[in-house]
Design a protein around this motif. Structure first.
Motif, PDB file in Angstrom:
ATOM      1  N   SER A  46      39.860  43.755  42.691  1.00  0.00           N
ATOM      2  CA  SER A  46      40.859  43.865  41.621  1.00  0.00           C
ATOM      3  C   SER A  46      41.532  42.520  41.383  1.00  0.00           C
ATOM      4  CB  SER A  46      41.917  44.908  41.996  1.00  0.00           C
ATOM      5  OG  SER A  46      41.333  46.167  42.204  1.00  0.00           O
ATOM      6  N   HIS A  47      41.922  41.883  42.473  1.00  0.00           N
ATOM      7  CA  HIS A  47      42.606  40.591  42.366  1.00  0.00           C
ATOM      8  C   HIS A  47      41.661  39.519  41.816  1.00  0.00           C
ATOM      9  CE1 HIS A  47      45.313  37.292  43.189  1.00  0.00           C
ATOM     10  NE2 HIS A  47      44.392  36.709  43.954  1.00  0.00           N
ATOM     11  N   PHE A  48      40.426  39.523  42.294  1.00  0.00           N
ATOM     12  CA  PHE A  48      39.492  38.489  41.839  1.00  0.00           C
ATOM     13  C   PHE A  48      39.216  38.592  40.345  1.00  0.00           C
ATOM     14  CE2 PHE A  48      35.302  36.954  40.671  1.00  0.00           C
ATOM     15  CZ  PHE A  48      35.397  35.634  41.088  1.00  0.00           C
ATOM     16  N   TYR A  53      39.110  30.236  35.656  1.00  0.00           N
ATOM     17  CA  TYR A  53      38.277  29.957  34.477  1.00  0.00           C
ATOM     18  C   TYR A  53      39.038  29.079  33.492  1.00  0.00           C
ATOM     19  CZ  TYR A  53      35.845  30.850  30.044  1.00  0.00           C
ATOM     20  OH  TYR A  53      35.200  30.711  28.840  1.00  0.00           O
ATOM     21  N   ALA A  54      40.297  29.442  33.244  1.00  0.00           N
ATOM     22  CA  ALA A  54      41.119  28.653  32.323  1.00  0.00           C
ATOM     23  C   ALA A  54      41.350  27.243  32.865  1.00  0.00           C
ATOM     24  CB  ALA A  54      42.454  29.351  32.079  1.00  0.00           C
ATOM     25  N   THR A 114      42.188  37.232  27.208  1.00  0.00           N
ATOM     26  CA  THR A 114      40.942  37.474  26.477  1.00  0.00           C
ATOM     27  C   THR A 114      39.798  37.742  27.443  1.00  0.00           C
ATOM     28  OG1 THR A 114      41.664  36.041  24.668  1.00  0.00           O
ATOM     29  CG2 THR A 114      39.309  36.496  24.826  1.00  0.00           C
ATOM     30  N   LEU A 115      39.759  36.968  28.527  1.00  0.00           N
ATOM     31  CA  LEU A 115      38.702  37.153  29.517  1.00  0.00           C
ATOM     32  C   LEU A 115      38.857  38.484  30.245  1.00  0.00           C
ATOM     33  CD1 LEU A 115      36.250  36.263  31.065  1.00  0.00           C
ATOM     34  CD2 LEU A 115      37.715  34.847  32.526  1.00  0.00           C
ATOM     35  N   ARG A 116      40.080  38.857  30.586  1.00  0.00           N
ATOM     36  CA  ARG A 116      40.298  40.150  31.241  1.00  0.00           C
ATOM     37  C   ARG A 116      39.751  41.283  30.368  1.00  0.00           C
ATOM     38  NH1 ARG A 116      45.503  37.911  32.054  1.00  0.00           N
ATOM     39  NH2 ARG A 116      45.740  37.113  34.175  1.00  0.00           N
ATOM     40  N   ALA A 117      40.058  41.231  29.080  1.00  0.00           N
ATOM     41  CA  ALA A 117      39.595  42.275  28.163  1.00  0.00           C
ATOM     42  C   ALA A 117      38.068  42.286  28.084  1.00  0.00           C
ATOM     43  CB  ALA A 117      40.193  42.049  26.778  1.00  0.00           C
ATOM     44  N   ARG A 118      37.474  41.095  28.119  1.00  0.00           N
ATOM     45  CA  ARG A 118      36.010  40.997  28.061  1.00  0.00           C
ATOM     46  C   ARG A 118      35.377  41.599  29.307  1.00  0.00           C
ATOM     47  NH1 ARG A 118      32.497  35.350  27.635  1.00  0.00           N
ATOM     48  NH2 ARG A 118      30.429  36.334  27.669  1.00  0.00           N
ATOM     49  N   ILE A 119      35.962  41.328  30.455  1.00  0.00           N
ATOM     50  CA  ILE A 119      35.451  41.870  31.719  1.00  0.00           C
ATOM     51  C   ILE A 119      35.533  43.396  31.712  1.00  0.00           C
ATOM     52  CG2 ILE A 119      35.918  42.046  34.193  1.00  0.00           C
ATOM     53  CD1 ILE A 119      36.803  39.070  34.073  1.00  0.00           C
ATOM     54  N   ILE A 120      36.675  43.926  31.303  1.00  0.00           N
ATOM     55  CA  ILE A 120      36.885  45.376  31.307  1.00  0.00           C
ATOM     56  C   ILE A 120      35.916  46.082  30.351  1.00  0.00           C
ATOM     57  CG2 ILE A 120      38.542  47.180  30.676  1.00  0.00           C
ATOM     58  CD1 ILE A 120      40.737  45.288  31.803  1.00  0.00           C
ATOM     59  N   ARG A 121      35.561  45.424  29.242  1.00  0.00           N
ATOM     60  CA  ARG A 121      34.619  46.024  28.288  1.00  0.00           C
ATOM     61  C   ARG A 121      33.252  46.295  28.917  1.00  0.00           C
ATOM     62  NH1 ARG A 121      36.842  42.462  24.429  1.00  0.00           N
ATOM     63  NH2 ARG A 121      35.078  41.026  24.668  1.00  0.00           N
ATOM     64  N   GLU A 122      32.901  45.551  29.950  1.00  0.00           N
ATOM     65  CA  GLU A 122      31.593  45.720  30.595  1.00  0.00           C
ATOM     66  C   GLU A 122      31.606  46.794  31.679  1.00  0.00           C
ATOM     67  OE1 GLU A 122      28.803  44.448  29.772  1.00  0.00           O
ATOM     68  OE2 GLU A 122      29.319  42.757  28.479  1.00  0.00           O
ATOM     69  N   LYS A 155      34.788  33.304  44.503  1.00  0.00           N
ATOM     70  CA  LYS A 155      35.089  34.424  45.403  1.00  0.00           C
ATOM     71  C   LYS A 155      35.399  33.920  46.807  1.00  0.00           C
ATOM     72  CE  LYS A 155      33.149  38.598  43.471  1.00  0.00           C
ATOM     73  NZ  LYS A 155      32.610  39.907  43.851  1.00  0.00           N
ATOM     74  N   ARG A 156      34.692  32.893  47.228  1.00  0.00           N
ATOM     75  CA  ARG A 156      34.931  32.359  48.571  1.00  0.00           C
ATOM     76  C   ARG A 156      36.334  31.756  48.702  1.00  0.00           C
ATOM     77  NH1 ARG A 156      30.855  32.788  51.924  1.00  0.00           N
ATOM     78  NH2 ARG A 156      28.706  32.961  51.143  1.00  0.00           N
ATOM     79  N   GLU A 157      36.904  31.351  47.582  1.00  0.00           N
ATOM     80  CA  GLU A 157      38.260  30.803  47.631  1.00  0.00           C
ATOM     81  C   GLU A 157      39.276  31.831  48.140  1.00  0.00           C
ATOM     82  OE1 GLU A 157      37.857  27.547  43.948  1.00  0.00           O
ATOM     83  OE2 GLU A 157      39.071  29.365  43.691  1.00  0.00           O
ATOM     84  N   ILE A 158      38.986  33.106  47.922  1.00  0.00           N
ATOM     85  CA  ILE A 158      39.929  34.155  48.370  1.00  0.00           C
ATOM     86  C   ILE A 158      39.240  35.176  49.272  1.00  0.00           C
ATOM     87  CG2 ILE A 158      41.468  33.895  46.370  1.00  0.00           C
ATOM     88  CD1 ILE A 158      40.122  36.481  45.231  1.00  0.00           C
ATOM     89  N   GLN A 159      38.193  34.751  49.971  1.00  0.00           N
ATOM     90  CA  GLN A 159      37.436  35.692  50.793  1.00  0.00           C
ATOM     91  C   GLN A 159      38.255  36.275  51.945  1.00  0.00           C
ATOM     92  OE1 GLN A 159      34.050  33.401  52.153  1.00  0.00           O
ATOM     93  NE2 GLN A 159      35.105  32.814  54.049  1.00  0.00           N
ATOM     94  N   HIS A 160      39.389  35.637  52.257  1.00  0.00           N
ATOM     95  CA  HIS A 160      40.251  36.186  53.307  1.00  0.00           C
ATOM     96  C   HIS A 160      40.831  37.550  52.921  1.00  0.00           C
ATOM     97  CE1 HIS A 160      42.928  34.071  50.523  1.00  0.00           C
ATOM     98  NE2 HIS A 160      43.875  34.906  50.911  1.00  0.00           N
ATOM     99  N   LEU A 161      40.746  37.910  51.641  1.00  0.00           N
ATOM    100  CA  LEU A 161      41.247  39.206  51.181  1.00  0.00           C
ATOM    101  C   LEU A 161      40.222  40.328  51.360  1.00  0.00           C
ATOM    102  CD1 LEU A 161      43.063  38.182  47.861  1.00  0.00           C
ATOM    103  CD2 LEU A 161      44.079  38.579  50.123  1.00  0.00           C
ATOM    104  N   ILE A 162      39.001  39.983  51.722  1.00  0.00           N
ATOM    105  CA  ILE A 162      37.956  40.998  51.923  1.00  0.00           C
ATOM    106  C   ILE A 162      38.225  41.718  53.239  1.00  0.00           C
ATOM    107  CG2 ILE A 162      35.494  41.396  52.304  1.00  0.00           C
ATOM    108  CD1 ILE A 162      34.969  38.884  50.583  1.00  0.00           C
ATOM    109  N   GLY A 163      38.332  43.035  53.175  1.00  0.00           N
ATOM    110  CA  GLY A 163      38.608  43.789  54.401  1.00  0.00           C
ATOM    111  C   GLY A 163      38.260  45.254  54.268  1.00  0.00           C
ATOM    112  N   LEU A 164      38.168  45.918  55.407  1.00  0.00           N
ATOM    113  CA  LEU A 164      37.849  47.344  55.446  1.00  0.00           C
ATOM    114  C   LEU A 164      39.064  48.195  55.083  1.00  0.00           C
ATOM    115  CD1 LEU A 164      35.908  47.104  58.759  1.00  0.00           C
ATOM    116  CD2 LEU A 164      34.914  48.125  56.725  1.00  0.00           C
ATOM    117  N   ARG A 165      38.830  49.373  54.536  1.00  0.00           N
ATOM    118  CA  ARG A 165      39.890  50.348  54.308  1.00  0.00           C
ATOM    119  C   ARG A 165      40.236  51.036  55.634  1.00  0.00           C
ATOM    120  NH1 ARG A 165      38.977  54.597  52.195  1.00  0.00           N
ATOM    121  NH2 ARG A 165      41.118  55.061  51.624  1.00  0.00           N
TER     122      ARG A 165
END
Length: 226
Positions: A25-27, A36-37, A49-57, A81-91
């Protein structure tokens, strides 16, 4: 909730089911639009604009494809993604559930819409691969789990009896597709993203903890109980 004597196969989603959806969600909605900007020296309005484009897919194979977004946006999605990979974790108790399944009888298959690049990033960081008998990505079939074609393709490569299969996923549209295919035991997830409120799944039982699936007469790994 489940008679485990009636289950031969457990199909598990990854993002939002085994893994906390907060990373994704954060990424996709914050980190990627901002970076990107920055990389393309664009104004802040571009981010929305990019958020809306992503959600359309959403719900399409493109939505889940890192190669698609890298190509379309002219950025290295995996590197970002690797820039914030520390956020990857199990539920919550996902690891305990996987450990219990490993000790029990069912065949455990990861059935995910994440592509192979996403899997290559997340599997080593989470350690879930050692608890899985097989890993299947919708990218392998060219159709997402939302489509019936996915389930027929999955059954070809990983034979399972829908009447004796449990499938857990946080996506209602995917659960509906699995139900249409005939999978008997279907479960959703109440809070896929730990930073967002619980959500309602009107037509499916939604889990807050995997421990609720376990038989009361069996000990839960690491001394926990349901």
């Amino acid at each position: 909730m489940i008679d485990w004597r009636a289950i031969d196969t457990v199909l598990l989603d990854m993002d939002g089911t085994l893994l906390d959806l907060h990373f994704d969600s954060h990424f996709w909605l914050d980190h990627l639009p901002r970076r990107y900007a920055e990389l393309h020296r664009l104004d802040e309005a571009t981010q929305e604009t990019l958020r809306a484009r992503i959600i359309r897919e959403q719900g399409t194979l493109n939505w889940y494809s890192l190669a698609y977004w890298s190509r379309e946006l002219g950025v290295d999605i995996v590197a970002l993604k690797r820039e914030i990979q520390h956020l990857i974790g199990l539920r919550s108790d996902a690891l305990d559930f996987l450990q219990w399944l490993k000790q029990a009888h069912p065949r455990v298959v990861l059935a995910t819409n994440a592509d192979r690049e996403s899997l290559a990033l997340k599997l080593p960081l989470t350690g879930i691969e050692q608890y899985l008998d097989a890993i299947v990505s919708s990218a392998d079939f060219g159709v997402p789990k939302e489509a019936q074609e996915f389930w027929f393709a999955l059954q070809d490569v990983e034979p399972f009896d829908p009447e004796r299969t449990l499938f857990i996923d946080d996506n209602a549209a995917v659960l509906e597709s699995a139900r249409e295919f005939g999978i008997r035991y279907l479960m959703g997830i109440k809070q896929p993203d730990s930073r967002k409120p619980e959500k309602e799944l009107e037509e499916f039982i939604a889990l807050d903890r995997f421990a609720r699936l376990l038989p009361s007469e069996l000990p839960y790994p690491q001394g926990e109980s349901g």
